[in-house]
Design a protein around this motif. Structure first.
Motif, PDB file in Angstrom:
ATOM      1  N   ARG A 118      16.523 -24.349  71.791  1.00  0.00           N
ATOM      2  CA  ARG A 118      15.836 -25.630  71.668  1.00  0.00           C
ATOM      3  C   ARG A 118      15.375 -25.788  70.234  1.00  0.00           C
ATOM      4  N   LYS A 119      15.657 -26.935  69.633  1.00  0.00           N
ATOM      5  CA  LYS A 119      15.244 -27.165  68.250  1.00  0.00           C
ATOM      6  C   LYS A 119      13.728 -27.375  68.183  1.00  0.00           C
ATOM      7  N   TRP A 120      13.167 -27.074  67.049  1.00  0.00           N
ATOM      8  CA  TRP A 120      11.730 -27.156  66.827  1.00  0.00           C
ATOM      9  C   TRP A 120      11.252 -28.608  66.791  1.00  0.00           C
ATOM     10  N   ASP A 121       9.953 -28.770  67.014  1.00  0.00           N
ATOM     11  CA  ASP A 121       9.316 -30.088  66.925  1.00  0.00           C
ATOM     12  C   ASP A 121       8.700 -30.302  65.545  1.00  0.00           C
ATOM     13  N   LYS A 122       8.263 -29.216  64.909  1.00  0.00           N
ATOM     14  CA  LYS A 122       7.580 -29.310  63.626  1.00  0.00           C
ATOM     15  C   LYS A 122       7.966 -28.097  62.792  1.00  0.00           C
ATOM     16  N   GLU A 143       3.215 -25.401  60.384  1.00  0.00           N
ATOM     17  CA  GLU A 143       1.789 -25.655  60.582  1.00  0.00           C
ATOM     18  C   GLU A 143       1.042 -24.621  59.762  1.00  0.00           C
ATOM     19  N   GLY A 150       7.710 -24.922  68.484  1.00  0.00           N
ATOM     20  CA  GLY A 150       8.433 -25.449  69.643  1.00  0.00           C
ATOM     21  C   GLY A 150       9.873 -25.003  69.715  1.00  0.00           C
ATOM     22  N   GLY A 151      10.390 -24.382  68.654  1.00  0.00           N
ATOM     23  CA  GLY A 151      11.770 -23.920  68.648  1.00  0.00           C
ATOM     24  C   GLY A 151      11.947 -22.682  69.506  1.00  0.00           C
ATOM     25  N   ASP A 187      10.110 -17.871  71.815  1.00  0.00           N
ATOM     26  CA  ASP A 187       9.531 -18.878  70.926  1.00  0.00           C
ATOM     27  C   ASP A 187       9.709 -18.442  69.485  1.00  0.00           C
TER      28      ASP A 187
END
Length: 654
Positions: free
Chosen positions: A59-63, A66, A77-78, A260
């Motif tokens: 799953r690709k990251w959201d951000k 941070e 999120g990745g 994760d």
């Protein structure tokens, strides 16, 4: 080893020798112009995201980032798995039957594992671990020499989400026990023994001693033992199991755990100033991105390369640039079990010629040892397959660089002199071999996307060409450490307190020249204060080695009533040279001339050897014990544990 025009580190800003990439190398290089630096600087997060996109994600990251100083999270999120990126994705295409690992044992036995072989072994050992009760999040300790089972076990741990802690096989039972206790590790993988300089090192016996030391402190549920030598070893029923027997019973396929990006991949223990090792934590997504990117560009890695990093996997160099970086790139990696001078001093060049090695990565300590042995050893062999050389582990003095360039690279191979640390995870300052004009002794420029500087005590930038200061990293990077296991306060105080919590302090001194090139001077701990003047021991060592009589030198600070501290030099002479009071006086004057009279050694001791680890690192703390009259510290990790006592007797006799 020395050559005309030698330069000590202190004079490096005046280094005039330049080496441009050969045109044929540049024409094929991944990076052919310097626009990559500007691109990375315009938008660092987008730049690192493009590298991450070359990996395989569930799953690709959201951000991308941070940043809450001093804590960073990358690719939030990745979801991914390191073993999938190092093995699975390669078997779906033409790399399926490509050699992944070419292994040679010290006695001369060999094994070659294709990517499909590696895939099969990793899956099976992942199932072995699960059958023993290892679950996601459990720490598994790997106490293994340089045999293929070590990367197999690392990738199997990664496959099931169990962070691994590799303990260098040269470490003592006490060192193993302390690391297992700190990590809370209930599982150990070791072997019966391994070969070193023609002898068998009884590793299982050492592991058993460590487990005795752990009794009552840390329960150990299972010990898996690889059969390497075939020697008979004691077994504890119910706890100890043979690797080969477990593998014979194991299921062939193990679905990879969805991890994760910020899940821990491994912890690596590194020495601390307090004597208590620090468990450096590295996570999955950012670490893998950093080592993948740097392996591809720093070593200009191509599909037909045969890559050999001489480091031991028990150190971070082996993690990043034998296992995760090269295998994520689908490279062919050479592994060697034994000593580099066994059965003769040309063993590295035998291996280079035998396997057609194209990329060779080693430490300045090894290069200086090769040089002290003389150029006749590499001359025995055809080294024409080599196209790129690398240096890692400490600053390389210019004359060692020149020897490497001439006698190993034949004057045609670019040299990438790399600066990085266990804590940084990946290479931080380095040439890009198709672009960078190199200078002997300089690590040159930060890798694209890395922002480094040299600062003074107050955090002000030291102007280029204006002397030394402290190396600093000014913004987060993907492969950075995420903490010290179980010790948040130590993490902050050690790395993020000198100038504030948003600047990383590596603990190294450095200078920047007028071209923006970095010259790393070594650990700040190795700086002495002589009559109010701060001098780097590396500066004095480099000055000594630039003298034609000197093969290698180690300098430490000795206490002095009037001057605070004075330099004391331990010197190995070139073959055929003899120590004398006249030569001692000559070397003192040589240092005074090329650096300053302030740097003149108080004493020069001519010695047959220096206290070195099996990886070739000089243990300067033992030399400090000698000159300060302290009881010698732990010598069990040394290549020759008798050397410190021999040097203490020599020092006392003077």
């Amino acid at each position: 080893m020395a050559a005309d025009g030698g330069r000590p580190i202190d004079a490096l800003l005046k280094e005039e020798r330049r080496f441009a990439p050969p045109e044929a190398f540049r024409a094929r290089a991944h990076v052919k112009d310097e626009s990559v630096y500007e691109e990375a600087e315009r938008d660092p997060e987008a730049y690192w995201a493009r590298w991450a996109e070359e990996l395989e994600w569930f799953r690709k990251w959201d951000k991308v980032l941070e940043w809450n100083p001093p804590h960073a999270k990358w690719f939030l999120g990745g979801k991914l798995n390191a073993s999938v990126n190092c093995v699975d994705r390669h078997i779906r295409g033409p790399r399926r039957n490509k050699a992944a690992i070419i292994w040679e044992g010290e006695p001369g036995d060999t094994r070659t594992l294709t990517y499909f072989d590696l895939y099969r072994e990793v899956n099976k050992f992942a199932n072995v671990l699960k059958s023993l009760g290892v679950k996601k999040g459990d720490r598994v300790t790997l106490y293994l020499p340089m045999i293929p089972e070590l990367p197999i076990a690392m990738l199997a741990c990664a496959r099931i989400g169990a962070p691994h802690s590799v303990v260098f096989a040269g470490f003592s039972p006490q060192a193993l026990a302390s690391r297992m206790e700190d990590a809370g590790s209930r599982f150990l993988v070791t072997c019966d023994g391994y070969y070193r300089r023609g002898k068998v090192v009884p590793l299982k016996a050492q592991a058993d001693e460590a487990l005795r030391l752990l009794a009552g402190k840390q329960d150990v549920e299972a010990v898996v033992v690889v059969r390497r030598t075939g020697d008979e070893v004691p077994f504890t029923p119910g706890r100890d199991r043979w690797w080969h027997e477990l593998m014979d019973q194991a299921e062939r396929l193990c679905p990879p755990e969805v991890m994760d990006a910020e899940d821990m991949l491994f912890m690596m223990y590194t020495s601390g100033t307090t004597g208590r090792p620090k468990g450096i934590v590295h996570t999955t997504g950012g670490y893998l991105t950093g080592v993948y990117a740097t392996t591809k560009w720093v070593f200009d890695l191509h599909e037909d390369d045969v890559y050999w990093c001489m480091a031991d996997i028990g150190w971070i160099t082996g993690h990043s640039y034998i296992v995760y970086g090269p295998l994520a790139n689908g490279a062919t990696v050479v592994m060697y079990e034994g000593a580099p001078d066994w059965p003769d001093k040309d063993r590295p060049w035998v291996i280079v010629e035998k396997y057609g090695v194209t990329i060779f990565y080693t430490a300045p300590t090894a290069i200086r040892a090769f040089a002290a042995d003389g150029p006749e050893y590499p001359r025995r062999h055809d080294l024409s397959s080599l196209r790129l050389l690398g240096s890692v582990g400490e600053p390389i003095n210019p004359e060692a660089w020149m020897w490497y360039h001439e006698h190993i690279g034949g004057g045609r191979c670019p040299i990438v002199d790399t600066w990085w640390q266990t804590e940084t995870g990946a290479i931080m300052i380095t040439p890009l071999p198709g672009v960078t004009v190199t200078k002997p002794g300089s690590a040159t420029r930060p890798f694209p996307g890395i922002k480094a500087a040299v600062l003074d005590d107050q955090g002000n930038p030291v102007p280029p060409g204006q002397g030394g200061g402290y190396l600093a990293i000014l913004r987060p990077w993907p492969s950075m450490l995420r903490g010290i296991w179980g010790d948040e306060e130590r993490y902050v105080n050690t790395y993020w307190s000198k100038w504030g919590r948003d600047i990383y302090y590596p603990g190294d001194g450095a200078k920047v020249d007028e071209d923006g090139y970095f010259w790393v001077l070594g650990r700040v701990d190795d700086v002495m204060n002589v009559a109010g003047h701060r001098l780097s021991t590396m500066e004095i060592e480099s000055a000594l080695v630039s003298h034609p009589a000197v093969a290698e030198a180690a300098v430490i600070a000795a206490p002095h009533e009037l001057r605070g501290q004075v330099p004391v030099a331990f010197v190995i002479l070139e073959a055929g040279r003899q120590g004398s009071p006249e030569l001692e006086a000559e070397l003192k004057e040589h240092v005074a001339k090329v650096i300053s009279p302030i740097a003149r050694p108080d004493r020069v001791l001519f010695v047959p050897d220096l206290p070195k680890t099996r990886s070739g690192k000089i243990m300067r703390r033992l030399l400090r014990d000698i000159v300060e009259g302290r009881e010698l510290g732990d010598t069990t990790t040394l290549r020759d544990p008798e050397v410190p006592e021999q040097l203490r007797r020599m020092y006392a006799a003077r």
